[in-house]
Motif scaffolding. Structure first.
Motif, PDB file in Angstrom:
ATOM      1  N   ARG A  72       0.809  -1.222   0.000  1.00 32.96           N
ATOM      2  CA  ARG A  72       0.000   0.000   0.000  1.00 32.96           C
ATOM      3  C   ARG A  72       0.842   1.272   0.000  1.00 32.96           C
ATOM      4  O   ARG A  72       0.557   2.216  -0.726  1.00 32.96           O
ATOM      5  CB  ARG A  72      -0.935  -0.027   1.204  1.00 32.96           C
ATOM      6  CG  ARG A  72      -2.053   0.970   1.119  1.00 32.96           C
ATOM      7  CD  ARG A  72      -3.144   0.644   2.129  1.00 32.96           C
ATOM      8  NE  ARG A  72      -4.037  -0.391   1.649  1.00 32.96           N
ATOM      9  CZ  ARG A  72      -4.463  -1.423   2.378  1.00 32.96           C
ATOM     10  NH1 ARG A  72      -4.061  -1.562   3.619  1.00 32.96           N
ATOM     11  NH2 ARG A  72      -5.289  -2.296   1.866  1.00 32.96           N
ATOM     12  N   GLY A 109     -11.533  10.042  -9.218  1.00 29.72           N
ATOM     13  CA  GLY A 109     -10.605  10.676  -8.274  1.00 29.72           C
ATOM     14  C   GLY A 109      -9.218  10.867  -8.845  1.00 29.72           C
ATOM     15  O   GLY A 109      -8.296  11.232  -8.132  1.00 29.72           O
ATOM     16  N   TYR A 110      -9.051  10.601 -10.121  1.00 26.67           N
ATOM     17  CA  TYR A 110      -7.696  10.619 -10.686  1.00 26.67           C
ATOM     18  C   TYR A 110      -7.703  11.341 -12.014  1.00 26.67           C
ATOM     19  O   TYR A 110      -8.106  10.806 -13.033  1.00 26.67           O
ATOM     20  CB  TYR A 110      -7.200   9.190 -10.855  1.00 26.67           C
ATOM     21  CG  TYR A 110      -5.812   9.080 -11.442  1.00 26.67           C
ATOM     22  CD1 TYR A 110      -4.700   9.488 -10.724  1.00 26.67           C
ATOM     23  CD2 TYR A 110      -5.630   8.567 -12.718  1.00 26.67           C
ATOM     24  CE1 TYR A 110      -3.432   9.390 -11.275  1.00 26.67           C
ATOM     25  CE2 TYR A 110      -4.355   8.458 -13.278  1.00 26.67           C
ATOM     26  CZ  TYR A 110      -3.271   8.869 -12.544  1.00 26.67           C
ATOM     27  OH  TYR A 110      -2.017   8.773 -13.083  1.00 26.67           O
ATOM     28  N   GLU A 147     -13.611   6.558  -2.765  1.00 25.08           N
ATOM     29  CA  GLU A 147     -14.291   5.391  -3.337  1.00 25.08           C
ATOM     30  C   GLU A 147     -14.618   4.434  -2.192  1.00 25.08           C
ATOM     31  O   GLU A 147     -13.764   4.124  -1.364  1.00 25.08           O
ATOM     32  CB  GLU A 147     -13.379   4.670  -4.339  1.00 25.08           C
ATOM     33  CG  GLU A 147     -12.994   5.479  -5.568  1.00 25.08           C
ATOM     34  CD  GLU A 147     -14.155   5.675  -6.537  1.00 25.08           C
ATOM     35  OE1 GLU A 147     -15.171   4.952  -6.418  1.00 25.08           O
ATOM     36  OE2 GLU A 147     -14.043   6.568  -7.404  1.00 25.08           O
ATOM     37  N   GLU A 150     -14.448   1.350  -1.426  1.00 26.43           N
ATOM     38  CA  GLU A 150     -13.951   0.019  -1.786  1.00 26.43           C
ATOM     39  C   GLU A 150     -13.100  -0.550  -0.672  1.00 26.43           C
ATOM     40  O   GLU A 150     -12.609   0.179   0.196  1.00 26.43           O
ATOM     41  CB  GLU A 150     -13.200   0.075  -3.120  1.00 26.43           C
ATOM     42  CG  GLU A 150     -11.989   0.978  -3.116  1.00 26.43           C
ATOM     43  CD  GLU A 150     -11.315   1.082  -4.498  1.00 26.43           C
ATOM     44  OE1 GLU A 150     -12.024   1.198  -5.501  1.00 26.43           O
ATOM     45  OE2 GLU A 150     -10.080   1.040  -4.533  1.00 26.43           O
ATOM     46  N   ARG A 171      -5.816   2.620   3.415  1.00 31.22           N
ATOM     47  CA  ARG A 171      -4.979   3.474   2.567  1.00 31.22           C
ATOM     48  C   ARG A 171      -4.852   4.867   3.190  1.00 31.22           C
ATOM     49  O   ARG A 171      -3.777   5.439   3.250  1.00 31.22           O
ATOM     50  CB  ARG A 171      -5.615   3.578   1.179  1.00 31.22           C
ATOM     51  CG  ARG A 171      -4.821   4.393   0.198  1.00 31.22           C
ATOM     52  CD  ARG A 171      -4.102   3.499  -0.800  1.00 31.22           C
ATOM     53  NE  ARG A 171      -3.129   4.238  -1.587  1.00 31.22           N
ATOM     54  CZ  ARG A 171      -2.264   3.670  -2.424  1.00 31.22           C
ATOM     55  NH1 ARG A 171      -2.234   2.388  -2.582  1.00 31.22           N
ATOM     56  NH2 ARG A 171      -1.413   4.387  -3.102  1.00 31.22           N
ATOM     57  N   ILE A 173     -19.661   5.788  -2.746  1.00 32.10           N
ATOM     58  CA  ILE A 173     -18.793   6.822  -2.162  1.00 32.10           C
ATOM     59  C   ILE A 173     -18.887   6.799  -0.637  1.00 32.10           C
ATOM     60  O   ILE A 173     -19.980   6.735  -0.080  1.00 32.10           O
ATOM     61  CB  ILE A 173     -19.191   8.227  -2.679  1.00 32.10           C
ATOM     62  CG1 ILE A 173     -18.979   8.309  -4.196  1.00 32.10           C
ATOM     63  CG2 ILE A 173     -18.396   9.320  -1.973  1.00 32.10           C
ATOM     64  CD1 ILE A 173     -19.414   9.627  -4.807  1.00 32.10           C
ATOM     65  N   LYS A 233      -2.259  17.497  -0.259  1.00 37.13           N
ATOM     66  CA  LYS A 233      -1.738  17.058  -1.558  1.00 37.13           C
ATOM     67  C   LYS A 233      -1.608  15.537  -1.606  1.00 37.13           C
ATOM     68  O   LYS A 233      -1.929  14.910  -2.609  1.00 37.13           O
ATOM     69  CB  LYS A 233      -0.362  17.684  -1.804  1.00 37.13           C
ATOM     70  CG  LYS A 233      -0.409  19.168  -2.152  1.00 37.13           C
ATOM     71  CD  LYS A 233       1.016  19.688  -2.251  1.00 37.13           C
ATOM     72  CE  LYS A 233       1.093  21.148  -2.607  1.00 37.13           C
ATOM     73  NZ  LYS A 233       2.500  21.619  -2.572  1.00 37.13           N
ATOM     74  N   GLN A 234      -1.107  14.977  -0.527  1.00 38.40           N
ATOM     75  CA  GLN A 234      -0.931  13.522  -0.503  1.00 38.40           C
ATOM     76  C   GLN A 234      -2.278  12.811  -0.578  1.00 38.40           C
ATOM     77  O   GLN A 234      -2.404  11.775  -1.238  1.00 38.40           O
ATOM     78  CB  GLN A 234      -0.178  13.084   0.765  1.00 38.40           C
ATOM     79  CG  GLN A 234       1.280  13.509   0.811  1.00 38.40           C
ATOM     80  CD  GLN A 234       2.168  12.759  -0.171  1.00 38.40           C
ATOM     81  OE1 GLN A 234       1.771  11.743  -0.738  1.00 38.40           O
ATOM     82  NE2 GLN A 234       3.364  13.269  -0.405  1.00 38.40           N
ATOM     83  N   ASN A 272      -4.991  14.019  -2.004  1.00 35.51           N
ATOM     84  CA  ASN A 272      -5.458  14.229  -3.375  1.00 35.51           C
ATOM     85  C   ASN A 272      -4.800  13.277  -4.359  1.00 35.51           C
ATOM     86  O   ASN A 272      -5.383  12.901  -5.364  1.00 35.51           O
ATOM     87  CB  ASN A 272      -5.133  15.662  -3.808  1.00 35.51           C
ATOM     88  CG  ASN A 272      -6.384  16.516  -3.812  1.00 35.51           C
ATOM     89  OD1 ASN A 272      -7.451  16.062  -4.225  1.00 35.51           O
ATOM     90  ND2 ASN A 272      -6.273  17.736  -3.327  1.00 35.51           N
ATOM     91  N   ARG A 273      -3.578  12.922  -4.054  1.00 29.24           N
ATOM     92  CA  ARG A 273      -2.787  12.077  -4.925  1.00 29.24           C
ATOM     93  C   ARG A 273      -3.286  10.632  -4.928  1.00 29.24           C
ATOM     94  O   ARG A 273      -3.031   9.896  -5.865  1.00 29.24           O
ATOM     95  CB  ARG A 273      -1.375  12.116  -4.341  1.00 29.24           C
ATOM     96  CG  ARG A 273      -0.256  11.865  -5.230  1.00 29.24           C
ATOM     97  CD  ARG A 273       0.950  12.044  -4.318  1.00 29.24           C
ATOM     98  NE  ARG A 273       2.168  11.951  -5.057  1.00 29.24           N
ATOM     99  CZ  ARG A 273       3.199  11.241  -4.651  1.00 29.24           C
ATOM    100  NH1 ARG A 273       3.136  10.577  -3.505  1.00 29.24           N
ATOM    101  NH2 ARG A 273       4.297  11.200  -5.363  1.00 29.24           N
ATOM    102  N   SER A 274      -3.947  10.212  -3.840  1.00 32.50           N
ATOM    103  CA  SER A 274      -4.428   8.833  -3.771  1.00 32.50           C
ATOM    104  C   SER A 274      -5.507   8.615  -4.822  1.00 32.50           C
ATOM    105  O   SER A 274      -6.425   9.416  -4.955  1.00 32.50           O
ATOM    106  CB  SER A 274      -5.002   8.533  -2.387  1.00 32.50           C
ATOM    107  OG  SER A 274      -4.038   8.782  -1.412  1.00 32.50           O
ATOM    108  N   ILE A 275      -5.374   7.522  -5.542  1.00 28.52           N
ATOM    109  CA  ILE A 275      -6.313   7.216  -6.612  1.00 28.52           C
ATOM    110  C   ILE A 275      -7.742   7.107  -6.057  1.00 28.52           C
ATOM    111  O   ILE A 275      -8.708   7.503  -6.701  1.00 28.52           O
ATOM    112  CB  ILE A 275      -5.931   5.872  -7.285  1.00 28.52           C
ATOM    113  CG1 ILE A 275      -4.461   5.835  -7.665  1.00 28.52           C
ATOM    114  CG2 ILE A 275      -6.825   5.560  -8.465  1.00 28.52           C
ATOM    115  CD1 ILE A 275      -4.044   6.735  -8.774  1.00 28.52           C
ATOM    116  N   VAL A 312      -9.123   8.684  -3.642  1.00 27.33           N
ATOM    117  CA  VAL A 312      -9.706   9.913  -3.103  1.00 27.33           C
ATOM    118  C   VAL A 312     -10.368  10.705  -4.222  1.00 27.33           C
ATOM    119  O   VAL A 312      -9.742  11.024  -5.238  1.00 27.33           O
ATOM    120  CB  VAL A 312      -8.629  10.770  -2.393  1.00 27.33           C
ATOM    121  CG1 VAL A 312      -9.173  12.149  -2.056  1.00 27.33           C
ATOM    122  CG2 VAL A 312      -8.159  10.060  -1.141  1.00 27.33           C
ATOM    123  N   ILE A 313     -11.652  11.018  -4.036  1.00 29.81           N
ATOM    124  CA  ILE A 313     -12.394  11.743  -5.068  1.00 29.81           C
ATOM    125  C   ILE A 313     -12.287  13.249  -4.835  1.00 29.81           C
ATOM    126  O   ILE A 313     -12.139  14.024  -5.765  1.00 29.81           O
ATOM    127  CB  ILE A 313     -13.868  11.287  -5.069  1.00 29.81           C
ATOM    128  CG1 ILE A 313     -13.937   9.778  -5.368  1.00 29.81           C
ATOM    129  CG2 ILE A 313     -14.685  12.068  -6.093  1.00 29.81           C
ATOM    130  CD1 ILE A 313     -15.269   9.141  -5.039  1.00 29.81           C
TER     131      ILE A 313
END
Lengths: 586, 163
Positions: free
Chosen positions: A122, A181-182, B12, B14, B20, B45, B64-65, B67-70, B72-73
């Motif tokens: 992770r 989100g990407y 998300e 999931e 995470r 969601i 920022k970190q 936001n960077r996670s896939i 995170v919406i």
């Protein structure tokens, strides 16, 4: 039509135009290997250890710019990937790693060869997911490839339980995916570019600092043009080396704790630091409060999280390096910086890298690398980690037709040789050289068999000093020469305390020449300077088989200059032959 | 300067998303005070409310970190926003005398709490208040009934005010 998950996996690889799959089978991946059997468009490279294959995929990806793809089984197969995943992800290398997994109904039962690989990776991957529904399989694989190669590239792990591999379901593989989100941002903010230009135009002592981002976005040509257009000297990190050709008059050198004297001084003195695709990690900044303290800092990076993390940036520009450089090329820039350029030239002349080691003659790392520079025009060079890497990043010449692959972020010993295999597989017509130490070579030496069976004529240059040299150098400099666990010749018969290598030391094991021969490879030992060139030429002429060249180098050879831990870049120890030059200047 | 901050996070829904997000905080040594998560009106969601303490620079990096996670919406910084925020807390007080019970009733009336369960010597209070008010209440109860108080807190949930 209904097909099995394993068949959809193969279909997905074909749609993604995967030509090489780095793989090692096992019980929970057997369905996938069965589906791959006889598929002609996908060449499966069977390594001898999973760590070897993931580094090979990494070397393939870095050298070709394409996604490297791995397939391993569950449990130990998956955990053996971990170091390679961290290595690749740290250096923004696009990989998709498929791991077999126990069937979904056994997950959590401590089944045979079950590990929570998604949980394990992770923090060292860009994204990781276990496929839990057969109907999601196609979308997840598509997403994996998209995420791995877009934005700041990275590693995606897709965990495939055995029942998902077996289950029949849709044969559809989507053409694209939408991830809410990407949304990686690659476009350039024109207002920020204007600010950066204003800042540059007012500068007297500007410098470019280029990192791995320039190489990853393949912006080398544009960057060279931009340097020439502006006349601004260029400094690189080791990951950014080759951003512009190293023989270019505007190229100054690497910065950092083993950076060149001129580069480190220029960072200290510059008034505008124009950085692209770097992350200002501790290896390049030295003491952070002293780093470029007179400069206005401009920073272009595709990753917003890299901006103002270690160094506070004055003008941030979130963009793909190539797009941003392109935008800058369109603008007019006029600078009057001749004095500054002369200053940098005089620093370069005062302490050239060329004399930055102890030995001045014989089989020196510098002599070996200079010979490589002279003999190979179209070449990919991988380094391992340690002194061999530092010397290579100092002395290696990189042009448009030469590339260097190195584990810059994680610093993974054992990376270089398997990465060279991947590079050769991706670039069969290019010469590929792995420069490594005697320590790192032994970390993945089992891949000699892989190189032989796949007929990869790689040139493996082992710089053998019988020590884990980089740590030994630190012990020499900062730990009163207490050579604790760094001597590779050490045996039970040695005295408990020993820091004086001599002719009487025990013989080295293994004998790399006989070892190479036992695999069916060629082995050459070089102990005289005049033998360097013939050995390299003989290896270059090999068509099918790898060649191991063992260079016996001075045991206590050091890497100079060095910035001691905690110091500012200005407080470097020049060392080597340059010590005399220093005295003359004083 | 170390300040208390609030983040509302859309992620998300999931498997593994909570790990995470929380793993990001532990792995990077960010100081997490509380984290609540639950699904939204859209079952795909989840929404998290995160309370943390950090300086300005670290807080920027945390956003920022995230936001960077896939997974995170959307990241919403609640630190400078007007929000409604409440935390659920249960307090069980044991071995109460009759006098204690009277005192507890007074506290319940004064602070608008709810007695949701009890017998002759035990009271169970439901407290839906801001985190700070719950902190004050804990101080008061520990002072008055020290050693007999059992507390469980749920972490805060927050939403923007209607403008």
């Amino acid at each position: 039509m209904k097909i099995s998950g394993a068949d959809l996996f193969v279909k997905a690889l074909m749609e993604e135009k995967v030509d090489i799959l780095f793989a090692y089978p096992g019980g929970q991946a057997i369905e996938l290997f069965n589906a791959l059997y006889g598929v002609e468009s996908i060449k499966v490279i069977l390594s001898r250890h999973e760590q070897g294959l993931v580094h090979a995929a990494d070397g393939y990806a870095r050298s070709t710019g394409r996604v490297g793809v791995c397939l391993v089984t569950s449990g130990p197969g998956a955990t053996n990937l971990v170091t390679g995943i961290a290595t690749a992800n740290y250096d923004s290398v696009p990989l998709v790693c498929f791991t077999g997994q126990v069937p979904t109904y056994l997950i959590g039962n401590d089944a045979f060869q079950e590990v929570d690989i998604v949980g394990i990776v992770r923090s060292i991957s860009k994204y990781a997911i276990t496929v839990r529904n057969r109907e999601d399989l196609g979308t997840i694989i598509k997403k994996a490839f998209y995420v791995a190669k877009s934005g700041k590239p990275g590693v995606v792990v897709v965990d495939l339980p055995k029942d998902i591999q077996q289950k029949l379901g849709s044969d559809l593989y989507p053409e694209q995916v939408e991830i809410r989100g990407y949304k990686p941002n690659t476009a350039v903010h024109s207002e920020q570019i204007r600010k950066a230009l204003d800042c540059l135009n007012a500068s007297r002592k500007p410098i470019f600092l280029l990192g791995g981002g320039v190489n990853i976005s393949r912006a080398n040509k544009e960057m060279t043009l931009l340097a020439e257009k502006t006349g601004i000297p260029v400094i690189t990190t080791i990951m950014g080396k080759g951003s512009i050709p190293t023989n270019h008059p505007l190229y100054v050198g690497n910065l950092g704790i083993h950076g060149s004297y001129a580069a480190n001084n220029a960072i200290n003195e510059c008034d505008v630091l124009f950085s692209i695709g770097v992350r200002f990690n501790d290896r390049i900044t030295g003491k952070i409060s002293e780093f470029a303290k007179h400069a206005t800092i401009i920073h272009i990076d595709i990753d917003p999280a890299s901006i103002s993390r270690n160094i506070v940036v004055d003008i941030p520009i979130v963009a793909d390096a190539r797009n941003a450089i392109g935008a800058l090329l369109d603008k007019s820039i006029s600078l009057d910086i001749e004095d500054w350029k002369e200053q940098i030239s005089s620093w370069k002349q005062l302490h050239p890298h060329d004399r930055s080691q102890n030995s001045v003659s014989g089989v020196t790392p510098q002599a070996i690398i200079h010979e490589i520079n002279a003999l190979f025009d179209n070449v990919i060079i991988t380094t391992d980690v340690g002194q061999n890497q530092l010397w290579t990043t100092q002395f290696l010449e990189i042009t448009e037709t030469k590339q260097m692959l190195t584990s810059g972020g994680l610093g993974t010993m054992g990376y270089g040789f398997p990465a060279a295999m991947g590079a050769k597989l991706g670039n069969p017509k290019t010469d590929v050289i792995s420069i490594c130490g005697d320590g790192g070579m032994q970390m993945n030496i089992q891949e000699m068999a892989t190189a032989i069976v796949h007929e990869l004529p790689i040139i493996i240059c082992i710089l053998n000093n019988g020590y884990l040299g980089n740590v030994r150098q630190w012990q020499e400099m900062f730990f009163s020469k207490r050579y604790s666990s760094t001597c590779m010749k050490r045996r039970e018969s040695c005295p408990v305390i020993c820091n004086t290598p001599s002719e009487d030391c025990p013989a080295y094991t293994p004998d790399f020449i006989r070892l190479a021969e036992s695999y069916g490879a060629k082995g050459i030992r070089v102990q005289r300077v005049e033998d360097i060139k013939p050995a390299l030429l003989e290896a270059k002429a090999a068509i099918k088989n790898p060649t191991v060249i063992e260079f016996i180098i001075e045991r206590e050879e050091n890497v100079w200059p060095i910035v001691p831990p905690g110091n500012s870049l200005a407080d470097m120890i020049v060392g080597g032959e340059n010590r005399n030059a220093e005295q003359k200047v004083d | 300067m170390q300040n208390k901050r609030w983040i509302s996070l859309f992620v998300e829904n999931e498997v593994g998303v909570l790990a995470r997000i929380s793993g990001l905080f532990s792995g990077k040594s960010y100081n997490l005070n509380s984290l609540t998560a639950g699904t939204t009106e859209d079952a795909t969601i989840s929404r998290m409310t995160i309370s943390l303490t950090s300086d300005d620079q670290t807080f920027e990096q945390i956003k920022k970190q995230l936001n960077r996670s896939i997974e995170v919406i959307k990241v919403i910084d609640f630190s400078e926003t007007d929000i409604h925020m409440k935390e659920l807390m249960f307090v069980k007080i044991c071995n109460c005398t009759g006098e204690d019970m009277m005192e507890i009733n007074c506290i319940i009336d004064a602070l608008n709490l709810e007695l949701i369960d009890s017998n002759t010597h035990t009271a169970l209070l439901e407290c839906v208040q801001t985190e700070n008010k719950n902190n004050d209440l804990i101080d008061l109860l520990v002072k008055n009934f020290g050693g007999r108080v059992e507390i469980i807190r749920g972490g805060s949930v927050a939403i923007e005010v209607i403008k």
